[in-house]
Scaffold this motif. Structure first.
Motif, mmCIF file in Angstrom:
data_model
loop_
_atom_site.group_PDB
_atom_site.id
_atom_site.type_symbol
_atom_site.label_atom_id
_atom_site.label_comp_id
_atom_site.label_asym_id
_atom_site.label_seq_id
_atom_site.Cartn_x
_atom_site.Cartn_y
_atom_site.Cartn_z
ATOM 1 N N ILE A 198 0.841 -1.191 0.000
ATOM 2 C CA ILE A 198 0.000 0.000 0.000
ATOM 3 C C ILE A 198 0.880 1.248 0.000
ATOM 4 C CG2 ILE A 198 -0.165 0.236 2.515
ATOM 5 C CD1 ILE A 198 -3.187 0.826 2.097
ATOM 6 N N THR A 199 0.364 2.307 -0.584
ATOM 7 C CA THR A 199 1.009 3.611 -0.557
ATOM 8 C C THR A 199 0.090 4.592 0.163
ATOM 9 O OG1 THR A 199 2.208 3.231 -2.616
ATOM 10 C CG2 THR A 199 1.905 5.511 -1.937
ATOM 11 N N VAL A 200 0.634 5.315 1.127
ATOM 12 C CA VAL A 200 -0.124 6.295 1.893
ATOM 13 C C VAL A 200 0.348 7.687 1.499
ATOM 14 C CG1 VAL A 200 -0.830 7.031 4.196
ATOM 15 C CG2 VAL A 200 -0.221 4.632 3.789
ATOM 16 N N GLY A 230 -4.057 17.758 5.535
ATOM 17 C CA GLY A 230 -4.498 16.701 6.441
ATOM 18 C C GLY A 230 -5.325 15.606 5.825
ATOM 19 N N ALA A 231 -5.531 15.616 4.504
ATOM 20 C CA ALA A 231 -6.211 14.484 3.866
ATOM 21 C C ALA A 231 -5.221 13.326 3.727
ATOM 22 C CB ALA A 231 -6.742 14.880 2.498
ATOM 23 N N VAL A 232 -5.734 12.112 3.858
ATOM 24 C CA VAL A 232 -4.893 10.923 3.778
ATOM 25 C C VAL A 232 -5.490 9.990 2.737
ATOM 26 C CG1 VAL A 232 -3.842 9.018 5.050
ATOM 27 C CG2 VAL A 232 -4.367 11.159 6.235
ATOM 28 N N GLU A 233 -4.677 9.597 1.760
ATOM 29 C CA GLU A 233 -5.117 8.666 0.726
ATOM 30 C C GLU A 233 -4.381 7.340 0.881
ATOM 31 O OE1 GLU A 233 -4.667 10.212 -3.173
ATOM 32 O OE2 GLU A 233 -6.178 11.801 -2.905
ATOM 33 N N PHE A 234 -5.110 6.270 0.587
ATOM 34 C CA PHE A 234 -4.539 4.921 0.586
ATOM 35 C C PHE A 234 -4.714 4.367 -0.821
ATOM 36 C CE2 PHE A 234 -5.982 5.964 4.798
ATOM 37 C CZ PHE A 234 -4.945 5.551 5.617
ATOM 38 N N ARG A 235 -3.600 4.020 -1.456
ATOM 39 C CA ARG A 235 -3.625 3.560 -2.835
ATOM 40 C C ARG A 235 -2.918 2.210 -2.962
ATOM 41 N NH1 ARG A 235 -5.114 7.175 -6.812
ATOM 42 N NH2 ARG A 235 -5.577 9.301 -6.069
ATOM 43 N N THR A 236 -3.331 1.458 -3.973
ATOM 44 C CA THR A 236 -2.661 0.194 -4.283
ATOM 45 C C THR A 236 -1.266 0.501 -4.818
ATOM 46 O OG1 THR A 236 -3.386 0.118 -6.579
ATOM 47 C CG2 THR A 236 -4.907 -0.773 -4.916
ATOM 48 N N GLY A 288 -1.328 2.397 -7.892
ATOM 49 C CA GLY A 288 -1.838 3.754 -7.881
ATOM 50 C C GLY A 288 -3.334 3.904 -7.810
ATOM 51 N N LEU A 289 -4.099 2.806 -7.749
ATOM 52 C CA LEU A 289 -5.552 2.895 -7.670
ATOM 53 C C LEU A 289 -5.976 3.309 -6.260
ATOM 54 C CD1 LEU A 289 -6.578 -0.294 -9.693
ATOM 55 C CD2 LEU A 289 -6.462 2.076 -10.497
ATOM 56 N N VAL A 294 -14.405 -3.038 2.898
ATOM 57 C CA VAL A 294 -14.859 -2.336 1.699
ATOM 58 C C VAL A 294 -14.340 -3.093 0.482
ATOM 59 C CG1 VAL A 294 -14.879 -0.145 0.474
ATOM 60 C CG2 VAL A 294 -14.755 -0.164 2.977
ATOM 61 N N VAL A 295 -15.263 -3.484 -0.399
ATOM 62 C CA VAL A 295 -14.926 -4.280 -1.577
ATOM 63 C C VAL A 295 -15.263 -3.465 -2.825
ATOM 64 C CG1 VAL A 295 -15.314 -6.456 -2.780
ATOM 65 C CG2 VAL A 295 -15.476 -6.372 -0.286
ATOM 66 N N ALA A 296 -14.282 -3.320 -3.722
ATOM 67 C CA ALA A 296 -14.481 -2.552 -4.949
ATOM 68 C C ALA A 296 -13.614 -3.141 -6.049
ATOM 69 C CB ALA A 296 -14.134 -1.077 -4.717
ATOM 70 N N ASP A 297 -13.875 -2.705 -7.285
ATOM 71 C CA ASP A 297 -13.091 -3.207 -8.412
ATOM 72 C C ASP A 297 -11.607 -2.901 -8.252
ATOM 73 O OD1 ASP A 297 -15.428 -4.094 -9.491
ATOM 74 O OD2 ASP A 297 -15.512 -2.640 -11.135
ATOM 75 N N ALA A 298 -11.305 -1.727 -7.697
ATOM 76 C CA ALA A 298 -9.896 -1.328 -7.541
ATOM 77 C C ALA A 298 -9.159 -2.179 -6.525
ATOM 78 C CB ALA A 298 -9.813 0.145 -7.140
ATOM 79 N N GLY A 299 -9.901 -2.809 -5.632
ATOM 80 C CA GLY A 299 -9.300 -3.626 -4.590
ATOM 81 C C GLY A 299 -10.109 -3.523 -3.318
ATOM 82 N N SER A 300 -9.826 -4.404 -2.390
ATOM 83 C CA SER A 300 -10.541 -4.441 -1.118
ATOM 84 C C SER A 300 -9.640 -3.922 -0.003
ATOM 85 C CB SER A 300 -10.996 -5.870 -0.798
ATOM 86 O OG SER A 300 -11.840 -6.378 -1.806
ATOM 87 N N HIS A 301 -10.282 -3.412 1.051
ATOM 88 C CA HIS A 301 -9.525 -3.006 2.235
ATOM 89 C C HIS A 301 -10.434 -3.032 3.441
ATOM 90 C CE1 HIS A 301 -11.428 0.904 1.326
ATOM 91 N NE2 HIS A 301 -11.237 1.197 2.597
ATOM 92 N N LEU A 302 -9.819 -3.125 4.592
ATOM 93 C CA LEU A 302 -10.510 -3.054 5.881
ATOM 94 C C LEU A 302 -10.061 -1.784 6.578
ATOM 95 C CD1 LEU A 302 -11.004 -5.847 8.514
ATOM 96 C CD2 LEU A 302 -9.825 -3.759 9.195
#
Length: 738
Positions: free
Chosen positions: A76-78, A84-90, A93-94, A174-182
């Motif tokens: 994962i890339t954070v 202060g926004a935080v993004e979590f990407r595969t 890059g998704l 959370v399950v989505a086409d881009a990938g799943s995460h908890l």
């Protein structure tokens, strides 16, 4: 709000980002889980974590990015923005989730100081489906709306619209086409999660992301994010919070309960009824009516004059006794449990230092403070009395906790004082972990008292990590077709929260089910980990023969099929223990990218091999079943169906549709107890397989794990045991797709 960023400092696994009014700690743990803590919040102390916080992944470092900073790890890339926004990407890059800058307001004053309330809004993919949040009666996919995070006895039978229930967790899968995460917010305070569905192509051709708002009444703003496939997520989650407890083998058998057995003679009569009809019975459960005046850790000697002898007699027929245990202790000087608790200063107190009084089944009552290690030790020692009476397991009830004399809610006053492991605090922080800490006390006590046996314990209430100590059940589900559907939602949803051992009150807790409703409930629950009939004192009986000869015949067939599948079920129990994978899984488990499967909540996978399609509608004799990809066989007719897609299958009263995955190797039990490998013919050009895990059925010895591969060679199905020349078991081939 955090304000503009002022800089970042590297720390193991990530770093600390400094804002004008806040700080954010990002820490990637070994294994890939990411911790985020605002305003100095650390991973510990935590009631969720098992064995402390995992080590940091020292390969992950914080480095400047075009709009702030980033932490890159293997999974994962954070990305942290300057506001202060935080993004979590595969790694590709998704976007998995975007957490907007949080907001704090209106500090709540406590004896320990101010506790600010906070809210965090998040965005997910437009196609994201959300599961989890503990035990929810609607679902398993959670729709738009607000879900409260406050363990609650609904005060009567619940239906799909009832919310919240006994087990809430600030956990979303959370399950989505881009990938799943908890995502898990490690905060035990009262709160609310509001979900909003996304929309693809909204407006002028742009997607509207899915939305989530998490709002808490106090406590730290800290959370974990775990990416990956559903199987990898559950493995990482239970590595973090504790692997599920392994039940003794007998606890996977059919169990019968009723509030209202009344006497030892009635217990014997029911047990004899199962023997006379040659129906397999593993355990009988005694509810509060076997206590002396509903006092916990007592026995009514008039109605149960020799409980140890009754337990020994039943054990001779292969039936265990299981006891209910409530937390409330009758306020009664002279009562041994009361007096020892007073001497140990074990009870929850008010701000003046006096024990908090409530009203439960025995009348005026006091409540042990299970957030105090001393109290857990004292309470765990009390289970010696249950073992002396011959009980083989316990079920915890009323432990949200419940008081009939309401203090606003039907629970303890929010000002009630708790130890909270020495930190001190009030019921606002302790309420949601009351059932969890009671389960810990019972589990640790049973392990101390009977070290060679695996405890059998299940609890009505709990929180994140409760799987370490045992399982749960539905609580007071309503008798009706909506209650039947809620039962499936609960089992699936709890499994995705890391709690794999659960099941409903078959037939519903209240009311008298029709023969058809009882049978359909029975047939579905026969494939759940916890298979128990139960009812209220005024709701009639739940023995299968009470519903007529046709129901008895069909229910008996379901019970015998469960016994036949016992080697497979026990293997799934060990699989859950080793990996966190639930026994009962949503049909999208292996195909999370299939959106039609993500919307399917009326069927389930039992392990990887079987797909069960229970009948959830009155009068139905056939039903549509949506298949995951691959070849599937009807286990009765042997007919093959190709997925993905939807098929219409017969569902007569005698059975519900069950399909087997092509190539599956399913260990089953013969009537003489030997194990046979039931092999469903692989599809042409494909291999299959399965696993068999065996042990003594109890205790702590390492089990024997055997893995098998199936394939078609020269027109015949061949089975190979890994690292062995011989299969070692009888093989029965079914299906004929090749």
């Amino acid at each position: 709000m955090p304000g503009p960023a002022e800089g970042a400092d590297p720390l193991p696994g990530g770093g600390l980002v400094r804002f004008a009014r806040s700080t954010l700690r990002v820490r990637v743990a070994a294994g890939g889980a990411v911790f985020c803590g605002w305003d100095g919040a650390e991973p510990e102390p935590s009631y969720a974590l098992d064995g402390g916080c995992p080590d940091a992944d020292t390969r992950a470092v914080i480095e400047p990015d075009k709009d702030g900073w980033r932490v890159v790890s293997e999974r994962i890339t954070v990305l942290v923005s300057r506001h202060g926004a935080v993004e979590f990407r595969t790694p590709g890059g998704l976007l998995l989730r975007r957490d907007l800058p949080p907001r704090w307001w209106d500090p709540v004053n406590t004896a320990e100081g101010a506790q600010p309330r906070w809210v965090q809004r998040s965005e997910t993919a437009a196609d994201a489906a959300v599961f989890g949040l503990g035990g929810r009666a609607s679902g398993p996919r959670l729709g738009e709306g607000t879900y409260r995070l406050w363990n609650t006895d609904p005060g009567g039978a619940f239906e799909p619209q009832t919310d919240p229930l006994y087990i809430t967790m600030p956990l979303q899968l959370v399950v989505a086409d881009a990938g799943s995460h908890l995502v898990f917010h490690d905060n035990t305070w009262d709160g609310r999660v509001t979900l909003r569905d996304g929309e693809e192509g909204a407006g002028s051709g742009h997607d509207r992301p899915g939305g989530c708002e998490t709002r808490m009444d106090g406590g730290p703003l800290r959370y974990w994010v775990i990416p990956g496939t559903p199987a990898r997520i559950l493995a990482s989650w239970t590595a973090l919070t504790g692997r599920p407890a392994l039940p003794p083998r007998w606890a996977l058998g059919y169990q019968h309960s009723r509030w209202g057995f009344g006497t030892a003679a009635e217990v014997r009569r029911v047990a004899a009824g199962y023997r006379e009809r040659e129906l397999p019975l593993s355990a009988l459960h005694l509810d509060i009516d076997h206590y002396d005046g509903h006092r916990v850790f007592t026995v009514d000697r008039e109605r149960f004059p020799d409980l140890p002898a009754l337990a020994e007699e039943l054990r001779g027929h292969g039936v265990r006794l299981v006891s209910i245990v409530d937390p409330a202790v009758k306020l009664e000087p002279g009562n041994a449990v009361h007096d020892s608790g007073v001497a140990a200063e074990a009870f929850v107190r008010d701000a003046q230092g006096d024990p908090v009084r409530g009203v439960v089944w025995p009348g005026d009552a006091l409540f042990p403070d299970f957030t105090d290690p001393r109290v857990r030790t004292w309470w765990g020692g009390l289970y010696a009395e249950r073992l002396t009476q011959g009980f083989a397991g316990v079920w915890h009830d009323m432990n949200e906790p419940v008081s009939f004399a309401a203090f606003g809610d039907t629970t303890l006053p929010r000002s009630a004082r708790h130890a909270l492991e020495g930190r001190g605090g009030d019921h606002r922080e302790a309420h949601n972990v009351y059932g969890l800490t009671m389960a810990r006390a019972g589990h640790e006590g049973l392990r101390e008292l009977r070290p060679d046996s695996r405890p059998f314990l299940f609890s009505r209430s709990g929180w994140a990590g409760m799987q370490r100590y045992g399982g749960t059940w539905s609580g007071d589900v309503s008798t009706g077709w909506p209650g039947l559907r809620s039962s499936l939602s609960l089992v699936l949803g709890l499994g995705l929260c890391g709690v794999p051992y659960s099941g409903p009150d078959v037939g519903g807790f209240t009311g008298s089910p029709s023969p058809e409703l009882y049978l359909r409930w029975f047939q579905m629950a026969a494939y759940f980990p916890f298979f128990r009939t139960h009812s209220a004192i005024d709701a009639g009986h739940r023995e299968p023969w009470r519903f007529g000869p046709k129901v008895l015949e069909a229910a008996g067939a379901a019970m015998r099929e469960r016994e036949r599948l016992m080697p497979y079920l026990y293997t799934l129990a060990h699989t859950a223990r080793r990996s966190g994978a639930p026994y009962v899984r949503p049909v999208w488990w292996g195909d999370p990218e299939d959106r039609k499967l993500r919307a399917c909540g009326d069927a389930f996978l039992l392990g990887d091999a079987l797909l069960v399609a229970p009948v959830l509608e009155q009068g139905a004799t056939e039903r549509a079943v949506r298949l995951p990809r691959g070849l599937w066989y009807d286990t009765v007719t042997g007919e093959a169906y190709q997925g993905p897609g939807q098929v219409l299958l017969p569902a007569p009263q005698e059975r519900v549709p069950v399909l087997a995955r092509a190539g599956a190797v399913v260990p089953v039990a013969e009537e003489d107890g030997t194990v046979t490998l039931e092999v469903w013919a692989p599809a042409p050009g494909r291999d299959g397989g399965g696993t068999l895990v065996t042990d003594a059925g109890d205790g702590w010895a390492e089990p024997r794990v055997e893995r098998f591969t199936s394939r078609v060679s020269d027109g015949e199905v061949v089975v190979v045991r890994e690292e062995h020349d011989e299969v070692g078991y009888r093989v029965r081939v079914r299906g004929a797709a090749f």
